[in-house]
Design a protein around this motif. Structure first.
Motif, PDB file in Angstrom:
ATOM      1  N   PRO A  61       0.835  -1.207   0.000  1.00 31.75           N
ATOM      2  CA  PRO A  61       0.000   0.000   0.000  1.00 31.75           C
ATOM      3  C   PRO A  61       0.865   1.250   0.000  1.00 31.75           C
ATOM      4  N   GLY A  62       0.335   2.347  -0.524  1.00 29.70           N
ATOM      5  CA  GLY A  62       1.131   3.566  -0.629  1.00 29.70           C
ATOM      6  C   GLY A  62       2.123   3.419  -1.767  1.00 29.70           C
ATOM      7  N   GLU A  63       3.358   3.815  -1.533  1.00 28.46           N
ATOM      8  CA  GLU A  63       4.398   3.667  -2.554  1.00 28.46           C
ATOM      9  C   GLU A  63       4.697   2.188  -2.748  1.00 28.46           C
ATOM     10  N   ASP A  64       4.596   1.692  -3.972  1.00 27.32           N
ATOM     11  CA  ASP A  64       4.790   0.254  -4.193  1.00 27.32           C
ATOM     12  C   ASP A  64       6.267  -0.075  -4.385  1.00 27.32           C
ATOM     13  N   GLY A  65       6.535  -1.367  -4.484  1.00 25.05           N
ATOM     14  CA  GLY A  65       7.916  -1.819  -4.568  1.00 25.05           C
ATOM     15  C   GLY A  65       8.627  -1.397  -5.830  1.00 25.05           C
ATOM     16  N   LEU A  66       7.909  -1.317  -6.945  1.00 26.51           N
ATOM     17  CA  LEU A  66       8.554  -0.901  -8.188  1.00 26.51           C
ATOM     18  C   LEU A  66       9.027   0.547  -8.103  1.00 26.51           C
ATOM     19  N   SER A  67       8.226   1.405  -7.462  1.00 27.54           N
ATOM     20  CA  SER A  67       8.632   2.799  -7.290  1.00 27.54           C
ATOM     21  C   SER A  67       9.879   2.893  -6.420  1.00 27.54           C
ATOM     22  N   LEU A  68       9.895   2.129  -5.318  1.00 27.96           N
ATOM     23  CA  LEU A  68      11.063   2.149  -4.439  1.00 27.96           C
ATOM     24  C   LEU A  68      12.281   1.560  -5.144  1.00 27.96           C
ATOM     25  N   CYS A  69      12.066   0.522  -5.948  1.00 26.90           N
ATOM     26  CA  CYS A  69      13.167  -0.063  -6.716  1.00 26.90           C
ATOM     27  C   CYS A  69      13.761   0.973  -7.667  1.00 26.90           C
ATOM     28  N   ARG A  70      12.902   1.728  -8.357  1.00 29.28           N
ATOM     29  CA  ARG A  70      13.364   2.761  -9.274  1.00 29.28           C
ATOM     30  C   ARG A  70      14.224   3.786  -8.530  1.00 29.28           C
ATOM     31  N   TRP A  71      13.762   4.183  -7.335  1.00 33.02           N
ATOM     32  CA  TRP A  71      14.502   5.158  -6.514  1.00 33.02           C
ATOM     33  C   TRP A  71      15.853   4.612  -6.088  1.00 33.02           C
ATOM     34  N   LEU A  72      15.882   3.337  -5.689  1.00 33.64           N
ATOM     35  CA  LEU A  72      17.137   2.723  -5.260  1.00 33.64           C
ATOM     36  C   LEU A  72      18.152   2.677  -6.410  1.00 33.64           C
ATOM     37  N   VAL A  73      17.693   2.262  -7.564  1.00 38.76           N
ATOM     38  CA  VAL A  73      18.588   2.155  -8.715  1.00 38.76           C
ATOM     39  C   VAL A  73      19.098   3.536  -9.119  1.00 38.76           C
ATOM     40  N   ALA A  74      18.220   4.551  -9.085  1.00 42.72           N
ATOM     41  CA  ALA A  74      18.604   5.900  -9.493  1.00 42.72           C
ATOM     42  C   ALA A  74      19.701   6.472  -8.611  1.00 42.72           C
ATOM     43  N   ARG A  75      19.691   6.117  -7.345  1.00 42.01           N
ATOM     44  CA  ARG A  75      20.704   6.657  -6.426  1.00 42.01           C
ATOM     45  C   ARG A  75      21.867   5.710  -6.212  1.00 42.01           C
ATOM     46  N   GLY A  76      21.958   4.649  -7.027  1.00 38.84           N
ATOM     47  CA  GLY A  76      23.069   3.716  -6.903  1.00 38.84           C
ATOM     48  C   GLY A  76      23.016   2.895  -5.637  1.00 38.84           C
ATOM     49  N   GLY A  77      21.797   2.559  -5.199  1.00 42.43           N
ATOM     50  CA  GLY A  77      21.633   1.850  -3.949  1.00 42.43           C
ATOM     51  C   GLY A  77      22.041   0.394  -4.027  1.00 42.43           C
ATOM     52  N   VAL A  80      18.752  -5.391  -5.410  1.00 43.11           N
ATOM     53  CA  VAL A  80      17.358  -5.630  -5.035  1.00 43.11           C
ATOM     54  C   VAL A  80      16.904  -7.003  -5.537  1.00 43.11           C
ATOM     55  N   ILE A  81      16.255  -7.766  -4.654  1.00 45.91           N
ATOM     56  CA  ILE A  81      15.522  -8.964  -5.047  1.00 45.91           C
ATOM     57  C   ILE A  81      14.048  -8.683  -4.811  1.00 45.91           C
ATOM     58  N   LEU A  82      13.242  -8.801  -5.878  1.00 46.43           N
ATOM     59  CA  LEU A  82      11.815  -8.524  -5.783  1.00 46.43           C
ATOM     60  C   LEU A  82      11.049  -9.772  -5.355  1.00 46.43           C
ATOM     61  N   LEU A  83      10.023  -9.556  -4.529  1.00 44.22           N
ATOM     62  CA  LEU A  83       9.051 -10.592  -4.203  1.00 44.22           C
ATOM     63  C   LEU A  83       7.786 -10.282  -4.990  1.00 44.22           C
ATOM     64  N   THR A  84       7.383 -11.197  -5.856  1.00 40.57           N
ATOM     65  CA  THR A  84       6.224 -10.942  -6.715  1.00 40.57           C
ATOM     66  C   THR A  84       5.201 -12.066  -6.560  1.00 40.57           C
ATOM     67  N   ALA A  85       3.951 -11.756  -6.868  1.00 42.10           N
ATOM     68  CA  ALA A  85       2.892 -12.757  -6.871  1.00 42.10           C
ATOM     69  C   ALA A  85       3.019 -13.640  -8.107  1.00 42.10           C
ATOM     70  N   MET A  86       2.465 -14.829  -8.000  1.00 41.71           N
ATOM     71  CA  MET A  86       2.601 -15.826  -9.069  1.00 41.71           C
ATOM     72  C   MET A  86       2.167 -15.287 -10.432  1.00 41.71           C
ATOM     73  N   ALA A  87       1.060 -14.532 -10.446  1.00 44.70           N
ATOM     74  CA  ALA A  87       0.480 -14.104 -11.722  1.00 44.70           C
ATOM     75  C   ALA A  87       1.080 -12.811 -12.267  1.00 44.70           C
ATOM     76  N   VAL A  94       9.009  -5.653 -15.548  1.00 43.59           N
ATOM     77  CA  VAL A  94       9.263  -4.227 -15.303  1.00 43.59           C
ATOM     78  C   VAL A  94      10.348  -4.058 -14.250  1.00 43.59           C
ATOM     79  N   GLY A  95      10.285  -4.868 -13.186  1.00 41.57           N
ATOM     80  CA  GLY A  95      11.290  -4.762 -12.134  1.00 41.57           C
ATOM     81  C   GLY A  95      12.691  -5.025 -12.640  1.00 41.57           C
ATOM     82  N   LEU A  96      12.848  -6.050 -13.464  1.00 41.73           N
ATOM     83  CA  LEU A  96      14.165  -6.350 -14.027  1.00 41.73           C
ATOM     84  C   LEU A  96      14.613  -5.244 -14.966  1.00 41.73           C
ATOM     85  N   GLU A  97      13.667  -4.682 -15.731  1.00 40.36           N
ATOM     86  CA  GLU A  97      14.025  -3.566 -16.618  1.00 40.36           C
ATOM     87  C   GLU A  97      14.444  -2.334 -15.827  1.00 40.36           C
TER      88      GLU A  97
END
Length: 240
Positions: A61-77, A80-87, A94-97
């Motif tokens: 809820p709120g800011e989702d994981g993809l948004s936070l991932c984008r922020w982390l990558v942009a600042r050289g953080g 990241v390993i994403l947890l995603t639902a089966m479907a 998108v996360g890998l991209e």
């Protein structure tokens, strides 16, 4: 000889029944863990601690994981390993991209996730080990950068986070010199200041609560309006 601490893993998931058991499992496997229930808590953790890898739920809820991932990558953080639902194949792509290093589909086997964590850590560039620096005195305080702590005139200890200690070291290296936010971020993190400019202000606020007689009217870490911040104290070396 001091042992090198194990990597610290940040687990970001709004589901407590996933977040806490996973943290306990990884801790039993010899890793240090820190937990966050949302993106805001994750940003605080990333500012305060040396995080080696982020396990990040996509659907929050709120800011989702993809948004936070984008922020982390942009600042050289950290990686990241994403947890995603089966479907959610689209979210995985998108996360890998965006720059995520790997993904695990829920429900997952903790042993598989651990294997992926270790594989990503092996591939990731290792951060430079901080070498204990000089113990220096200023305005009645002594700063021990190796132990991340301050000593007052009576010898009482005040612990510092890694970020606070690193920022204070920069000020002690440049006493009575105005340093801009961008310059402080560059010296402490080696990254562009634009993605998260408030990081320096937040760390200075915490430092003021620890070293100032009245944090609301600071006399040591002084704000230079339109310029940045300045350590208004002389600095002397006391030992190593």
């Amino acid at each position: 000889m001091t042992e090198t601490p194990s990597p610290q893993i940040l687990i970001v998931d709004d589901a407590r029944d996933i977040r806490e058991p996973l943290g306990q499992y990884l801790t039993k496997q010899g890793l240090r863990t820190r937990l966050a229930a949302n993106a805001a808590e994750a940003r605080v953790a990333l500012e305060e601690a040396a995080i080696a890898l982020v396990i990040l739920d996509v659907m929050m809820p709120g800011e989702d994981g993809l948004s936070l991932c984008r922020w982390l990558v942009a600042r050289g953080g950290p990686p990241v390993i994403l947890l995603t639902a089966m479907a959610d194949e689209t979210d995985r792509i998108v996360g890998l991209e965006l720059g995520a290093d790997d993904y695990v589909v829920k429900p997952f086997n903790p042993r598989e996730l651990l294997a992926r964590v270790r594989a990503v850590l092996r591939r990731a560039p290792q951060p430079e080990t901080e070498v204990p620096g000089r113990i220096r005195a200023f305005a009645g305080w002594q700063h021990d950068p190796g132990a991340h702590k301050l000593l007052d005139a009576a010898g009482r200890e005040t612990p510092l986070t890694t970020g606070e200690s690193r920022l204070l070291t920069v000020f002690l290296d440049n006493p009575r010199t105005v340093l801009s936010r961008a310059r402080l971020l560059d010296l402490t993190q080696g990254r562009d200041a634009k993605p998260y400019d408030r990081a320096i202000d937040n760390t200075i606020s915490r430092l003021r609560r620890k070293i100032e007689a009245d944090p609301r009217s600071p006399e040591l870490l002084v704000t230079e309006w339109g310029g940045g911040y300045l350590l208004a104290a002389d600095v002397s070396e006391t030992g190593a």
